[in-house]
Design a protein around this motif. Structure first.
Motif, PDB file in Angstrom:
ATOM      1  N   LYS A 103     -74.422  51.301 -48.699  1.00  0.00           N
ATOM      2  CA  LYS A 103     -73.835  49.997 -48.380  1.00  0.00           C
ATOM      3  C   LYS A 103     -74.864  49.081 -47.725  1.00  0.00           C
ATOM      4  N   ALA A 118     -69.301  39.347 -47.010  1.00  0.00           N
ATOM      5  CA  ALA A 118     -69.068  39.190 -45.565  1.00  0.00           C
ATOM      6  C   ALA A 118     -70.397  39.303 -44.809  1.00  0.00           C
ATOM      7  N   ILE A 155     -60.915  49.167 -40.030  1.00  0.00           N
ATOM      8  CA  ILE A 155     -60.757  47.831 -39.464  1.00  0.00           C
ATOM      9  C   ILE A 155     -60.383  48.044 -38.006  1.00  0.00           C
ATOM     10  N   GLU A 185     -69.092  44.514 -39.817  1.00  0.00           N
ATOM     11  CA  GLU A 185     -68.927  43.431 -40.780  1.00  0.00           C
ATOM     12  C   GLU A 185     -67.803  42.474 -40.395  1.00  0.00           C
ATOM     13  N   PHE A 187     -64.579  40.366 -40.785  1.00  0.00           N
ATOM     14  CA  PHE A 187     -63.305  40.643 -41.457  1.00  0.00           C
ATOM     15  C   PHE A 187     -62.958  39.468 -42.367  1.00  0.00           C
ATOM     16  N   GLU A 192     -56.928  40.938 -52.275  1.00  0.00           N
ATOM     17  CA  GLU A 192     -57.973  41.792 -52.866  1.00  0.00           C
ATOM     18  C   GLU A 192     -57.760  41.949 -54.360  1.00  0.00           C
ATOM     19  N   LYS A 214     -54.880  49.848 -51.842  1.00  0.00           N
ATOM     20  CA  LYS A 214     -55.701  50.890 -51.206  1.00  0.00           C
ATOM     21  C   LYS A 214     -55.069  51.530 -49.977  1.00  0.00           C
ATOM     22  N   LYS A 215     -54.184  50.801 -49.333  1.00  0.00           N
ATOM     23  CA  LYS A 215     -53.638  51.332 -48.070  1.00  0.00           C
ATOM     24  C   LYS A 215     -52.594  52.417 -48.362  1.00  0.00           C
ATOM     25  N   ASN A 224     -56.955  53.463 -45.144  1.00  0.00           N
ATOM     26  CA  ASN A 224     -57.435  53.273 -46.511  1.00  0.00           C
ATOM     27  C   ASN A 224     -57.431  54.593 -47.258  1.00  0.00           C
ATOM     28  N   MET A 273     -62.627  40.068 -52.204  1.00  0.00           N
ATOM     29  CA  MET A 273     -61.582  39.393 -51.441  1.00  0.00           C
ATOM     30  C   MET A 273     -61.575  37.941 -51.910  1.00  0.00           C
ATOM     31  N   LEU A 282     -66.507  42.768 -51.258  1.00  0.00           N
ATOM     32  CA  LEU A 282     -66.301  43.759 -50.204  1.00  0.00           C
ATOM     33  C   LEU A 282     -67.206  44.947 -50.454  1.00  0.00           C
ATOM     34  N   GLU A 283     -67.323  45.319 -51.726  1.00  0.00           N
ATOM     35  CA  GLU A 283     -68.186  46.456 -52.074  1.00  0.00           C
ATOM     36  C   GLU A 283     -68.454  46.422 -53.568  1.00  0.00           C
TER      37      GLU A 283
HETATM   38  P1  AMP Z   1     -64.921  49.118 -49.145  1.00  0.00           P
HETATM   39  O1  AMP Z   1     -65.094  50.594 -49.368  1.00  0.00           O
HETATM   40  O2  AMP Z   1     -66.118  48.465 -48.564  1.00  0.00           O
HETATM   41  O3  AMP Z   1     -64.351  48.381 -50.327  1.00  0.00           O
HETATM   42  O4  AMP Z   1     -63.736  49.013 -48.102  1.00  0.00           O
HETATM   43  C1  AMP Z   1     -62.488  49.618 -48.325  1.00  0.00           C
HETATM   44  C2  AMP Z   1     -61.379  48.649 -48.023  1.00  0.00           C
HETATM   45  O5  AMP Z   1     -61.503  48.139 -46.676  1.00  0.00           O
HETATM   46  C3  AMP Z   1     -61.368  47.412 -48.897  1.00  0.00           C
HETATM   47  O6  AMP Z   1     -60.713  47.651 -50.092  1.00  0.00           O
HETATM   48  C4  AMP Z   1     -60.619  46.435 -48.009  1.00  0.00           C
HETATM   49  O7  AMP Z   1     -59.227  46.649 -48.068  1.00  0.00           O
HETATM   50  C5  AMP Z   1     -61.095  46.793 -46.642  1.00  0.00           C
HETATM   51  N1  AMP Z   1     -62.281  45.974 -46.284  1.00  0.00           N
HETATM   52  C6  AMP Z   1     -63.572  46.278 -46.501  1.00  0.00           C
HETATM   53  N2  AMP Z   1     -64.387  45.310 -46.057  1.00  0.00           N
HETATM   54  C7  AMP Z   1     -63.607  44.355 -45.542  1.00  0.00           C
HETATM   55  C8  AMP Z   1     -63.871  43.077 -44.920  1.00  0.00           C
HETATM   56  N3  AMP Z   1     -65.099  42.640 -44.722  1.00  0.00           N
HETATM   57  N4  AMP Z   1     -62.804  42.360 -44.536  1.00  0.00           N
HETATM   58  C9  AMP Z   1     -61.537  42.816 -44.719  1.00  0.00           C
HETATM   59  N5  AMP Z   1     -61.230  44.011 -45.268  1.00  0.00           N
HETATM   60  C10 AMP Z   1     -62.249  44.772 -45.693  1.00  0.00           C
END
Ligand code: AMP
Ligand code: GLY
Length: 428
Positions: A103, A118, A155, A185, A187, A192, A214-215, A224, A273, A282-283
């Motif tokens: 990451k 972000a 979070i 990071e 928020f 999404e 995802k939740k 998550n 996002m 986000l990724e």
């Molecule tokens: P990631 O593995 O980085 O995608 O993060 C997993 C989940 O965390 C994402 O699908 C989002 O729901 C949440 N998430 C990750 N980064 C952020 C961010 N900067 N702001 C808000 N939610 C985030």
């Protein structure tokens, strides 16, 4: 064609199921596969990380194509090993897969190529993280650098919560070396959405956008997970926004990776996002989504084998994909406790489902002494297609109780955001 699919989840079951429908495909193998996959493929007992054994097997059987499902073998260099032996394989090389595997690399890459994402600070110790937290607003997001099966992101709503997590990461080493560095990071608020393209490193073709939930719990609460349900179309995404995503994110990412000498071939997945200031990353993932793939294959008209082979051969040509006008939905049935601790070896009973539009893609199932039992937290992806998203969801939810095991748990509100928006007008 003889095809090998590497992986053992519902995503790989969906890929095998779709490959089976190709007139080009004569034989499908899966390593290691699962009980559901064994109905559409020959399963061989090689693990996803056993790269040399996988390459030996593909070489011995003169495999025409290998498709890699999960990220782990990609980050370990499975594609490099297969390419060295001139075996056609779909997926990015080890260096290209760092877009998901690190990451920190991914964030620095996005900064360099001005891909919207972000703000973040990289920290390698508790002290550095504590200094970074002083400059942070809450809620904030903490992410471990390496692979953590979708569980390395939290979070946090206060400095107290953040410090507690830092202890887990740096003192208790909950994630081992995957968390030698972390990101703190900003928020991002918004909706999404998952956006994927298939690319050969130069050309690319978008997949139908999908929405992943995802939740763990209803109302997008709880921790998550790898994903508890999905649907396609994504509904929240207009054609205009999709074009913006291609222009500001996907295209610069493909071109940037080529410039870095890490040419990216395979499925490039952006978790996004949709913020008030436009779509932000986000990724990145270096593979197909799970459970997004399950709904995408239900809508894909084209021959998946032909498409993936073109990419493996480095020539996507001028391919366009056709998606059924229908909607598809998926609800994941998991075991109580997932994504934390959960029991394994529970007997899974499948009652008959009298609806041809419903398809079950197995995740963590194996056959043991004639019985179907769970070996993972996510057990079954219950999927369906129909003219509208609400119908597809209704079909799925009618079928979900037919998948029975102790502690079966699923979200009851998959699709709720899309239905709330009342824009799901695929035929409605
Ligand atoms: P990631 O593995 O980085 O995608 O993060 C997993 C989940 O965390 C994402 O699908 C989002 O729901 C949440 N998430 C990750 N980064 C952020 C961010 N900067 N702001 C808000 N939610 C985030
Ligand atoms: N559905 C999320 C993922 O595949 O990472």
């Amino acid at each position: 064609m003889r095809v090998l699919v590497v992986g053992q989840g519902a995503r790989e079951h969906a890929i095998c199921w779709k490959l089976r429908q190709s007139p080009l495909v004569k034989e499908v193998y899966a390593a290691p596969g699962n009980a559901g996959i064994s109905q559409v493929a020959d399963c061989v007992g090689i693990g996803v990380a056993d790269i040399i054994e996988l390459a030996d097997f593909a070489e011995k059987l003169k495999m025409d194509l290998t498709v890699v499902g999960p990220e782990l073998p990609l980050t370990l260099g499975i594609v490099d090993e297969f390419q060295k032996r001139r075996l056609p394989i779909f997926g990015p090389t080890r260096l290209a897969a760092e877009l998901e595997g690190s990451k920190v690399f991914s964030k620095e890459f996005m900064r360099k190529y001005r891909i919207p994402t972000a703000q973040a600070q990289v920290c390698a110790s508790t002290d550095e993280a504590k200094t970074a937290l002083k400059k942070t607003d809450y809620p904030a997001v903490i992410k471990v650098e390496g692979l953590a099966a979708g569980k390395g992101v939290v979070i946090v709503n206060s400095a107290k919560e953040a410090n507690k997590y830092l202890e887990l990461v740096f003192d208790d080493k909950k994630f081992g070396n995957a968390a030698n560095r972390i990101l703190i990071e900003e928020f991002l608020e918004g909706e999404e959405v998952s956006f994927m393209v298939i690319t050969d490193g130069t050309r690319f073709v978008p997949m139908a956008p999908a929405k992943d939930y995802k939740k763990a719990k209803d109302g997008d609460t709880g921790p998550n997970t790898g994903g508890m349900g999905a649907h396609s179309p994504a509904v929240v995404l207009s054609g205009e926004t999709a074009a913006e995503i291609v222009k500001t994110i996907m295209l610069p990412a493909i071109q940037g990776m080529a410039e870095e000498g890490r040419s990216y071939s395979g499925c490039l997945y952006a978790g996004l996002m949709l913020t008030a200031k436009g779509p932000k990353v986000l990724e990145f993932n270096c593979r197909f989504g799970d459970p997004e793939t399950q709904v995408q294959v239900l809508r894909l008209e084209d021959d998946l084998a032909e498409l993936l082979l073109k990419v493996a051969n480095g020539n996507l040509e001028d391919t366009k994909l056709t998606w059924k006008k229908e909607a598809a939905a998926c609800v994941v049935v998991a075991v109580e406790g997932y994504p934390e601790e959960y029991p394994k070896g529970q007997e899974v009973i499948l009652d008959p489902i009298n609806d041809d539009a419903v398809v079950l893609f197995h995740a963590g199932t194996v056959k043991k002494g004639g019985q179907l039992v769970n070996v993972a937290g996510r057990v079954m992806s219950v999927c369906a297609h129909a003219a509208t998203l609400s119908e597809a969801l209704a079909k799925v939810y009618r079928a979900v109780p037919k998948v029975r095991f102790e502690g079966a748990r699923y979200r009851r509100d998959i699709g709720y955001r899309a239905l709330e928006q009342r824009k799901h007008a695929v035929g409605e």
